[in-house]
Design a protein around this motif. Sequence first.
Motif, PDB file in Angstrom:
ATOM      1  N   ALA A 192      39.708   1.275  52.746  1.00 27.19           N
ATOM      2  CA  ALA A 192      40.448   2.585  52.894  1.00 27.19           C
ATOM      3  C   ALA A 192      41.412   2.809  51.762  1.00 27.19           C
ATOM      4  O   ALA A 192      41.736   3.915  51.341  1.00 27.19           O
ATOM      5  CB  ALA A 192      41.280   2.256  54.326  1.00 27.19           C
ATOM      6  N   PHE A 193      42.110   1.659  51.627  1.00 23.63           N
ATOM      7  CA  PHE A 193      43.163   1.907  50.205  1.00 23.63           C
ATOM      8  C   PHE A 193      42.636   2.526  48.965  1.00 23.63           C
ATOM      9  O   PHE A 193      42.967   3.169  48.364  1.00 23.63           O
ATOM     10  CB  PHE A 193      43.891   0.551  49.969  1.00 23.63           C
ATOM     11  N   ARG A 194      41.218   1.850  48.586  1.00 22.21           N
ATOM     12  CA  ARG A 194      40.612   2.214  47.404  1.00 22.21           C
ATOM     13  C   ARG A 194      40.223   3.724  47.370  1.00 22.21           C
ATOM     14  O   ARG A 194      40.241   4.485  46.550  1.00 22.21           O
ATOM     15  CB  ARG A 194      39.510   1.324  47.051  1.00 22.21           C
ATOM     16  N   ARG A 195      39.572   4.040  48.603  1.00 22.41           N
ATOM     17  CA  ARG A 195      39.076   5.298  48.787  1.00 22.41           C
ATOM     18  C   ARG A 195      40.449   6.443  48.538  1.00 22.41           C
ATOM     19  O   ARG A 195      40.235   7.523  47.973  1.00 22.41           O
ATOM     20  CB  ARG A 195      38.522   5.811  50.179  1.00 22.41           C
ATOM     21  N   GLU A 196      41.411   6.079  49.135  1.00 27.03           N
ATOM     22  CA  GLU A 196      42.583   6.998  49.187  1.00 27.03           C
ATOM     23  C   GLU A 196      43.229   7.161  47.745  1.00 27.03           C
ATOM     24  O   GLU A 196      43.435   8.299  47.271  1.00 27.03           O
ATOM     25  CB  GLU A 196      43.754   6.494  50.069  1.00 27.03           C
ATOM     26  N   HIS A 197      43.179   6.087  47.115  1.00 30.43           N
ATOM     27  CA  HIS A 197      43.586   5.907  45.691  1.00 30.43           C
ATOM     28  C   HIS A 197      42.566   6.851  44.679  1.00 30.43           C
ATOM     29  O   HIS A 197      43.070   7.556  43.981  1.00 30.43           O
ATOM     30  CB  HIS A 197      43.493   4.452  45.025  1.00 30.43           C
ATOM     31  N   CYS A 198      41.353   6.733  44.934  1.00 31.25           N
ATOM     32  CA  CYS A 198      40.276   7.325  44.407  1.00 31.25           C
ATOM     33  C   CYS A 198      40.664   8.986  44.356  1.00 31.25           C
ATOM     34  O   CYS A 198      40.830   9.735  43.745  1.00 31.25           O
ATOM     35  CB  CYS A 198      38.875   7.362  44.834  1.00 31.25           C
ATOM     36  N   VAL A 199      40.744   9.417  45.748  1.00 33.99           N
ATOM     37  CA  VAL A 199      41.001  10.959  45.991  1.00 33.99           C
ATOM     38  C   VAL A 199      42.297  11.297  45.471  1.00 33.99           C
ATOM     39  O   VAL A 199      42.515  12.378  44.814  1.00 33.99           O
ATOM     40  CB  VAL A 199      40.977  11.087  47.751  1.00 33.99           C
ATOM     41  N   LYS A 200      43.404  10.369  45.512  1.00 26.73           N
ATOM     42  CA  LYS A 200      44.742  10.923  44.779  1.00 26.73           C
ATOM     43  C   LYS A 200      44.544  11.106  43.413  1.00 26.73           C
ATOM     44  O   LYS A 200      45.169  11.799  42.579  1.00 26.73           O
ATOM     45  CB  LYS A 200      45.645   9.672  44.998  1.00 26.73           C
TER      46      LYS A 200
ATOM     47  N   LYS B 189      41.095   4.764  37.453  1.00 24.49           N
ATOM     48  CA  LYS B 189      42.300   4.134  36.718  1.00 24.49           C
ATOM     49  C   LYS B 189      43.195   3.344  37.580  1.00 24.49           C
ATOM     50  O   LYS B 189      44.454   3.384  37.723  1.00 24.49           O
ATOM     51  CB  LYS B 189      43.107   5.291  36.104  1.00 24.49           C
ATOM     52  N   PRO B 190      42.548   2.394  38.447  1.00 23.21           N
ATOM     53  CA  PRO B 190      43.514   1.259  39.203  1.00 23.21           C
ATOM     54  C   PRO B 190      44.104   0.410  38.467  1.00 23.21           C
ATOM     55  O   PRO B 190      43.637   0.110  37.294  1.00 23.21           O
ATOM     56  CB  PRO B 190      42.505   0.746  40.281  1.00 23.21           C
TER      57      PRO B 190
END
Length: 122
Positions: free
Chosen positions: A10-18, A37-38
């Motif tokens: 969920a965290f990674r998905r949210e980071h992608c969309v942002k 770009k994490p």
Amino acid sequence: MEKLTYRSDAFRREHCVKNGIDPAEHCCLDMAWFISKPIEWDSQGANPVVMWISSWDEYRIEISHAGNAATRIYFCPWCGARLPQSKHSDWHERLNALGFNDPGEQDIPMEFTTDKWWRHGA
Ligand SMILES: [Zn+2]
């Protein structure tokens, strides 16, 4: 020993969309995460793990300490999926048809600097 951090899907998905990456448009969440770009490891600094050139739909691994260079990859390192065919030649052909004979050095239309031209048929 490097400290590894665990990130939930969920965290990674949210980071992608942002960061403008839609995970549904890539082979897997791992790929989407790494092209968004994490900062996965403290020692990573600004170095990307994998780059996605949206306007050409190409995935590349950066060659460290060798200037601005990257080598293209053909399969996802995480899920093994074959990556899409590059749109680099089509990009050149379309821009040449619009009168740009050296598009890498010219002020090209904005939609050709992203995936917009091939995704939405600019
Ligand atoms: Zn994948």
